[in-house]
Design an enzyme around this catalytic site. Sequence first.
Site, PDB file in Angstrom:
ATOM      1  N   SER A   8       0.808  -1.300   0.002  1.00  0.00           N
ATOM      2  CA  SER A   8      -0.213  -0.105   0.168  1.00  0.00           C
ATOM      3  C   SER A   8       0.794   1.507  -0.039  1.00  0.00           C
ATOM      4  CB  SER A   8      -0.834  -0.046   1.149  1.00  0.00           C
ATOM      5  OG  SER A   8      -1.574   1.302   1.478  1.00  0.00           O
ATOM      6  N   HIS A  31      -1.244  -1.197  -4.176  1.00  0.00           N
ATOM      7  CA  HIS A  31      -2.424  -1.027  -3.704  1.00  0.00           C
ATOM      8  C   HIS A  31      -2.727   0.502  -3.163  1.00  0.00           C
ATOM      9  CE1 HIS A  31      -5.802  -2.524  -1.335  1.00  0.00           C
ATOM     10  NE2 HIS A  31      -5.516  -1.636  -0.436  1.00  0.00           N
ATOM     11  N   ASP A  33      -5.163   3.301  -1.836  1.00  0.00           N
ATOM     12  CA  ASP A  33      -6.142   3.368  -0.700  1.00  0.00           C
ATOM     13  C   ASP A  33      -7.000   4.742  -1.035  1.00  0.00           C
ATOM     14  OD1 ASP A  33      -6.071   1.167   1.201  1.00  0.00           O
ATOM     15  OD2 ASP A  33      -4.042   1.965   1.309  1.00  0.00           O
ATOM     16  N   MET A  35      -9.844   7.086   0.064  1.00  0.00           N
ATOM     17  CA  MET A  35     -10.577   7.787   1.090  1.00  0.00           C
ATOM     18  C   MET A  35     -11.124   8.937   0.863  1.00  0.00           C
ATOM     19  SD  MET A  35      -8.225   6.310   4.312  1.00  0.00           S
ATOM     20  CE  MET A  35      -6.919   5.047   4.081  1.00  0.00           C
ATOM     21  N   HIS A  64      -8.531   0.268  -3.561  1.00  0.00           N
ATOM     22  CA  HIS A  64      -9.309  -0.016  -2.586  1.00  0.00           C
ATOM     23  C   HIS A  64     -10.153   1.111  -2.267  1.00  0.00           C
ATOM     24  CE1 HIS A  64      -9.620  -1.175   1.711  1.00  0.00           C
ATOM     25  NE2 HIS A  64     -10.807  -1.182   1.330  1.00  0.00           N
ATOM     26  N   MET A  66     -12.604   3.333  -0.081  1.00  0.00           N
ATOM     27  CA  MET A  66     -13.125   3.375   0.976  1.00  0.00           C
ATOM     28  C   MET A  66     -13.955   4.852   0.946  1.00  0.00           C
ATOM     29  SD  MET A  66     -10.143   2.359   3.551  1.00  0.00           S
ATOM     30  CE  MET A  66      -8.667   2.210   2.318  1.00  0.00           C
ATOM     31  N   MET A 135     -10.921  -7.038   5.645  1.00  0.00           N
ATOM     32  CA  MET A 135     -10.217  -5.834   6.458  1.00  0.00           C
ATOM     33  C   MET A 135      -9.873  -6.559   7.747  1.00  0.00           C
ATOM     34  SD  MET A 135      -9.791  -3.370   4.357  1.00  0.00           S
ATOM     35  CE  MET A 135      -8.966  -2.185   6.011  1.00  0.00           C
ATOM     36  N   ASP A 173      -6.077  -6.947   4.496  1.00  0.00           N
ATOM     37  CA  ASP A 173      -5.665  -5.761   4.408  1.00  0.00           C
ATOM     38  C   ASP A 173      -5.639  -5.100   5.911  1.00  0.00           C
ATOM     39  OD1 ASP A 173      -4.833  -3.124   4.076  1.00  0.00           O
ATOM     40  OD2 ASP A 173      -6.389  -2.553   2.575  1.00  0.00           O
TER      41      ASP A 173
END
Length: 222
Positions: A8, A31, A33, A35, A64, A66, A135, A173
């Site tokens: 990540s 990866h 993330d 958000m 990913h 979120m 998760m 993760d």
Amino acid sequence: MGIQITPSILNADFAKMGEEVARIPSADWVHVDVMDNHFVPNLTFGPTMVEALARATDTPLDAHLMIEDADRNAPVYAEAGASSVTFHVEATKAPVRLARELRAQGARASMALKPATPIEPYEDMLPELDMLLLMTVEPGFGGQKFLDLVVPKIRRARAMLDKHGIETWLQVDGGVSLETIERCAEAGADVFVAGSAVYSADDPDAMVEALRSAAAGAAGHS
């Protein structure tokens, strides 16, 4: 499909993303993330960053998400160049339709579950997914401590995938390190996201290989 390590970049230097990705040439995926400061209390990347990273590396991107309203927003990341797009089941109203839409755009479709979200209600839709992400911390921040309470869920998810005879990848993760990866691999996970463990190491790529070796050893004894 063997063990895959997906560092990540949440723990990387945001000002030098191209260089940071170049430090992990052994990684199977990068990866990313994403958000939105609504679904989780943090704000990170958007589709523009995914587009820039896709131009900067040949390593496929694992986005990913979120974020809220995944049904509307997730396809944008496939268009931006992510080879795999993970949406949270808690943030979508029509997960099967969304998975099919992502696949139609040429991306791998992945669904994530928070630690407290049970896997059992989604057993019938597992064949619609290319990957299932469990998760092992609460989503939103890097550097959290691994939650051992998720290990039994990893085992149950692996049993479901094996029962249906499908090749959906099982990703974990959160808090993944040399101290925790063996538990996850033994329980049946085969794709591992590691952020702080990789980017806090003196040699991030050597850590990628060390994590891969540890997971492969544990999987071989499961």
